[in-house]
Design a protein around this motif. Structure first.
Motif, PDB file in Angstrom:
ATOM      1  N   ILE A  92       0.769  -1.245  -0.214  1.00 42.86           N
ATOM      2  CA  ILE A  92       0.012  -0.145   0.030  1.00 42.86           C
ATOM      3  C   ILE A  92       1.108   1.368  -0.296  1.00 42.86           C
ATOM      4  CG2 ILE A  92      -2.215   1.404   1.377  1.00 42.86           C
ATOM      5  CD1 ILE A  92      -2.500  -1.270   2.516  1.00 42.86           C
ATOM      6  N   VAL A  96      -6.144   3.640   1.471  1.00 38.82           N
ATOM      7  CA  VAL A  96      -6.825   3.525   1.320  1.00 38.82           C
ATOM      8  C   VAL A  96      -8.181   3.917   1.312  1.00 38.82           C
ATOM      9  CG1 VAL A  96      -8.356   1.102   1.150  1.00 38.82           C
ATOM     10  CG2 VAL A  96      -5.877   1.380   1.560  1.00 38.82           C
ATOM     11  N   ASP A  97      -9.189   4.534   0.207  1.00 31.04           N
ATOM     12  CA  ASP A  97     -10.087   5.027  -0.378  1.00 31.04           C
ATOM     13  C   ASP A  97     -11.097   3.755  -0.321  1.00 31.04           C
ATOM     14  OD1 ASP A  97      -9.920   4.345  -2.724  1.00 31.04           O
ATOM     15  OD2 ASP A  97     -10.534   5.799  -3.644  1.00 31.04           O
ATOM     16  N   ASP A  99     -13.508   2.784  -2.526  1.00 34.02           N
ATOM     17  CA  ASP A  99     -13.726   1.973  -3.781  1.00 34.02           C
ATOM     18  C   ASP A  99     -12.006   1.181  -3.163  1.00 34.02           C
ATOM     19  OD1 ASP A  99     -15.852   3.872  -4.902  1.00 34.02           O
ATOM     20  OD2 ASP A  99     -14.335   4.835  -5.460  1.00 34.02           O
ATOM     21  N   GLU A 100     -11.315   1.465  -3.014  1.00 29.71           N
ATOM     22  CA  GLU A 100     -10.253  -0.226  -3.292  1.00 29.71           C
ATOM     23  C   GLU A 100     -10.910  -0.388  -2.226  1.00 29.71           C
ATOM     24  OE1 GLU A 100      -6.811   2.852  -2.329  1.00 29.71           O
ATOM     25  OE2 GLU A 100      -7.207   2.822  -4.219  1.00 29.71           O
ATOM     26  N   SER A 103     -12.941  -2.831  -3.082  1.00 31.64           N
ATOM     27  CA  SER A 103     -13.237  -4.331  -4.025  1.00 31.64           C
ATOM     28  C   SER A 103     -11.899  -5.865  -3.372  1.00 31.64           C
ATOM     29  CB  SER A 103     -11.659  -3.228  -5.284  1.00 31.64           C
ATOM     30  OG  SER A 103     -10.574  -3.404  -5.039  1.00 31.64           O
ATOM     31  N   LEU A 104     -11.326  -4.730  -2.289  1.00 29.58           N
ATOM     32  CA  LEU A 104     -10.505  -5.620  -1.185  1.00 29.58           C
ATOM     33  C   LEU A 104     -11.889  -6.782  -0.734  1.00 29.58           C
ATOM     34  CD1 LEU A 104      -7.906  -6.159  -0.153  1.00 29.58           C
ATOM     35  CD2 LEU A 104      -8.280  -4.853   1.746  1.00 29.58           C
TER      36      LEU A 104
END
Length: 138
Positions: A92, A96-97, A99-100, A103-104
């Motif tokens: 990283i 981390v926003d 959206d990320e 997805s995670l």
């Protein structure tokens, strides 16, 4: 959250943990203060963990993770563990926003569904010694 709010949360959590131990907590196990030390250590480890998460995630992502924690504590903890591990290994680079994080979470959900996938195998067996149909007189 600013530093003053984090400090207030830490102190409240430590007081809550000490209050749960009660007056009998010091005499447990024949070691006075042993449980208080472990309680304080757990609280400080949790605070350090929350501080790392605050540095890794944007405020919107932290809010989403806290909402997930309300419903599924274990899943939120596994996501936090993964984020901390990724940050320690340098995977990283930026915060981390949301959206990320989504997805995670999708990746983790897919991985968990593969792990819990069950397969049912049907085996058919024929009864009798031979497979010929001439045993029946029609």
């Amino acid at each position: 959250m600013d530093e003053a709010e984090l400090q207030a949360i830490r102190q409240a959590r430590l007081a809550e943990l000490q209050r749960r131990q009660g007056p009998a907590g010091g005499a447990a196990g024949g070691r006075p203060g042993g449980t208080a030390d472990s309680t304080a250590r757990q609280a400080s480890e949790e605070d350090a963990r929350m501080e790392m998460i605050a540095q890794i995630l944007t405020p919107a992502a932290r809010e989403r993770l806290s909402r997930i924690r309300i419903v599924k504590q274990q899943k939120a903890k596994s996501v936090e563990d993964l984020l901390i591990q990724m940050a320690r290994t340098g995977q990283i680079r930026n915060r981390v926003d949301e959206d990320e994080l989504i997805s995670l979470l999708d990746q983790i959900s897919k991985q968990e569904s593969k792990e819990h996938e069950t397969k049912i195998v049907y085996q058919t067996r024929r009864f009798g010694g031979d497979d010929s149909e001439d045993d029946f007189d029609i």
